[in-house]
Design a protein around this motif. Sequence first.
Motif, PDB file in Angstrom:
ATOM      1  N   ASP A   1     -10.786 -16.563 -13.737  1.00 35.61           N
ATOM      2  CA  ASP A   1      -9.873 -16.837 -12.618  1.00 35.61           C
ATOM      3  C   ASP A   1      -8.702 -17.748 -13.029  1.00 35.61           C
ATOM      4  O   ASP A   1      -7.896 -17.368 -13.846  1.00 35.61           O
ATOM      5  N   GLU A   2      -8.638 -18.944 -12.463  1.00 38.73           N
ATOM      6  CA  GLU A   2      -7.453 -19.789 -12.676  1.00 38.73           C
ATOM      7  C   GLU A   2      -7.476 -20.537 -14.002  1.00 38.73           C
ATOM      8  O   GLU A   2      -6.477 -21.147 -14.392  1.00 38.73           O
ATOM      9  N   GLU A   3      -8.615 -20.541 -14.691  1.00 43.33           N
ATOM     10  CA  GLU A   3      -8.690 -21.258 -15.970  1.00 43.33           C
ATOM     11  C   GLU A   3      -7.720 -20.663 -16.996  1.00 43.33           C
ATOM     12  O   GLU A   3      -7.527 -19.460 -17.035  1.00 43.33           O
ATOM     13  N   THR A   4      -7.161 -21.526 -17.844  1.00 47.94           N
ATOM     14  CA  THR A   4      -6.269 -21.057 -18.909  1.00 47.94           C
ATOM     15  C   THR A   4      -6.781 -21.548 -20.257  1.00 47.94           C
ATOM     16  O   THR A   4      -7.556 -22.501 -20.322  1.00 47.94           O
TER      17      THR A   4
ATOM     18  N   SER B   1      -6.942 -13.304  -1.684  1.00 45.86           N
ATOM     19  CA  SER B   1      -7.977 -14.341  -1.684  1.00 45.86           C
ATOM     20  C   SER B   1      -8.692 -14.401  -0.338  1.00 45.86           C
ATOM     21  O   SER B   1      -9.817 -14.879  -0.242  1.00 45.86           O
TER      22      SER B   1
ATOM     23  N   GLY C   1      -1.216 -12.743  -3.376  1.00 50.58           N
ATOM     24  CA  GLY C   1      -2.310 -13.581  -3.862  1.00 50.58           C
ATOM     25  C   GLY C   1      -3.088 -14.191  -2.707  1.00 50.58           C
ATOM     26  O   GLY C   1      -4.332 -14.200  -2.700  1.00 50.58           O
TER      27      GLY C   1
ATOM     28  N   HIS D   1      -6.948  -9.228 -19.460  1.00 46.10           N
ATOM     29  CA  HIS D   1      -7.675  -9.609 -18.256  1.00 46.10           C
ATOM     30  C   HIS D   1      -8.576  -8.457 -17.814  1.00 46.10           C
ATOM     31  O   HIS D   1      -8.150  -7.307 -17.803  1.00 46.10           O
TER      32      HIS D   1
ATOM     33  N   GLU E   1       0.584 -29.106 -18.775  1.00 45.10           N
ATOM     34  CA  GLU E   1      -0.146 -29.669 -17.634  1.00 45.10           C
ATOM     35  C   GLU E   1      -0.126 -31.195 -17.690  1.00 45.10           C
ATOM     36  O   GLU E   1      -0.119 -31.776 -18.771  1.00 45.10           O
TER      37      GLU E   1
ATOM     38  N   GLN F   1      -1.983 -11.108  -9.041  1.00 34.39           N
ATOM     39  CA  GLN F   1      -2.294 -11.576 -10.386  1.00 34.39           C
ATOM     40  C   GLN F   1      -1.070 -11.578 -11.261  1.00 34.39           C
ATOM     41  O   GLN F   1      -0.933 -12.354 -12.171  1.00 34.39           O
TER      42      GLN F   1
END
Lengths: 420, 420
Positions: free
Chosen positions: B255-258, B31, B27, B219, B292, A16
């Motif tokens: 998770d991966e969302e920002t 996973s 990572g 987090h 992005e 992370q």
Amino acid sequence: MKAVILATGTELLLGQTLNTSAHYLTGKLSSLGIEVDYHITVGDNPERVEAALHKALGCCDLLVTTGGLGPTKDDLTKELVAKVLGLGLELDPASLEQIKAFFAKRRGPMPAGNEKQAYFPRGAKILPNPIGTAPGAVIEQGGKTVVILPGPPFEMQPMFENHVRPELEKRLGRDAARMRVRVLKVFGMGESAIEEVLGDLMQRSDPGLALLAKRAEMHIRLVARSPQKDRALALLDGAEREIRSLLGDKVFARDEETMVGIVGRLLKERGLRIATAESCTGGLLGAALTREPGSSGFYLGGVVSYANAVKEGLLGVKQESLDSVGAVSEEVAREMAEGVRVRTDADLALSTTGIAGPDGATPEKPVGLVYIGLASREGVQARRFQFYGERESVRQLTVQAALDWVRRLLGPVGKENFVS
Amino acid sequence: MKAVILATGTELLLGQTLNTSAHYLTGKLSSLGIEVDYHITVGDNPERVEAALHKALGCCDLLVTTGGLGPTKDDLTKELVAKVLGLGLELDPASLEQIKAFFAKRRGPMPAGNEKQAYFPRGAKILPNPIGTAPGAVIEQGGKTVVILPGPPFEMQPMFENHVRPELEKRLGRDAARMRVRVLKVFGMGESAIEEVLGDLMQRSDPGLALLAKRAEMHIRLVARSPQKDRALALLDGAEREIRSLLGDKVFARDEETMVGIVGRLLKERGLRIATAESCTGGLLGAALTREPGSSGFYLGGVVSYANAVKEGLLGVKQESLDSVGAVSEEVAREMAEGVRVRTDADLALSTTGIAGPDGATPEKPVGLVYIGLASREGVQARRFQFYGERESVRQLTVQAALDWVRRLLGPVGKENFVS
């Protein structure tokens, strides 16, 4: 002096969090001439942290820990260091006051859990933390030094700079065989090109040279080992002179100097104010110019003209230019730079327009194609660049190339003349 | 399955190279549900690498090494793994052919040193390297698995994806107790406040909860361990529901969302375009919005109005406002947001003005005081924030708070109404 860095934190072992602290500390210790033998990273597990502390103390003179200073029951670094060194924990009233003041400033009482952050192994020198609630500590025992630092980099780094570095420098006065490291930073040449130009120099062993590719620059690392400081420095100076004579003004900085730091200094020295007009960099150039305090002395601001309508509306870019040659063109880069310079009455103005990718490319305009404009009171120019890499690399390289142009224009090298 | 990652390479211990491989592998292993107990980083020193191999094999089921597969005499990973496991080294003719072909393609003979790259511990399964000259290997012995990978990330990562992951998945079929991880991201609450609100939930062990402070967000990590995938996911879902019911819309992502990813998606869904007017953030907000790909679908651009003259000239901020209440004020934040919204014809516009520090504070306006403005076609508002931390933290928190306001305005939570 041999060092081990021990990073604790389960988040580091879940992928992370990138362990930037070990990297930061290693760089800082190397620059002090301290050799780091190991990094060890371990989760918030008491048995494993204890085993790692034993292992580290068995093979080094200096142990630096990061993390495990928080208020929760998982945070056990100080407790375990105390256990391993056979020391008790003691309350430091000054730290407790500081932690309470931290919460008072935020109009809340201190949660009970935070009290443990004011306890330290007996005899520790306490390092204040003006940013968070976790003070650090330095402990000396049996010729070994243990430095305990908080995990968050924005708390750890100022604590290292303000408190740990001076402590270590005191100790290093006595240590003869120090390694001395110098880093020269290069922009505008790749790894193979530098290797080719430096030739035999790369094979030399004292100082030893190594190349390292960073996202938007190359670093040449010189390492000299000598018991005499003067001799080591003379070796580094000699090699630096040779490298600079071969690479010229492609070498833009040394050690802690940065591109934006140099550009800011040059602008301030000349009393010049700069403005920016950004398309593909979307604000990154302004963000870079304002990263360090004091940037209001040379940076006025500018326009992020991401959409074409903003290029026209706020910068006066001509619709004909956008229609005929397109937004990613020398012409539009020039109009953007001159547009923002006039509208802010700046002495200099930089513009960026390009294809950062991964979308938006055409056969004529591939990903990585960027035009940078530079306007002054004498005129305006634009240059074409072709960068390689993913989106964020293209954006960072664009920022670096734009700043590098200003550095060459204003720098002591004096080779570039501004011709409109 | 418990793993150790061992990275070798002197460059990692000079602070020049960030150990991204350990982060990447951690990572990937997480996973897959494999727990990483340690990272160990060690220079190209045979005694220390051998000691680290012994230590690692003593405490794990899976050891993954990176680095030390090059052609030089410093590169000793395979040799030392063979020694520690009591295996001989054997030439793999297919690998030798491949390495020779690599050089032939570049029109040169294979240097003698590269031959050693085709030798492997006896019985190893060899992993081809189509990018470089260092094949990897997998060795099984006494219930332990050793995976040997090259150091350069662009060689290591495809080798992991194409060869190591399938090998590990085969082994994991038999391994019952896999770990499953979920991360919930929180903005607008500190570590202690979250702990207090979550209360007993923090003490639960399945899933186990941990808090992690990032620069501009918190987090919450949930780890479930169960032989049945469905049961583990049900445990995570249950805990996530409880956390969301306690923290409400302070939980902004999973998770991966920002934050910026969510804001971009919400703007696109509603067909809205946003603009920015930045003072203390100097372009960071625009840079975040354009990080992005696809940001041109919702971001128009804006103005970086660092100097007051630019606030007046490009945004129409009133001189009276600057003179009476100053640039860092609710009034100026409102005028900046409305100014840029009108000039770019945006649906929404954000503005930032504040004291990022360390200079520029007054008794009334301390470091960290920030006003954020939000303008829409219905009207304009500004809010006062007091952030804590050094310059870059204040800037990052400002960006995050500005984006969070838009998220709350547009998000499915629907609690906030826009009132001018």
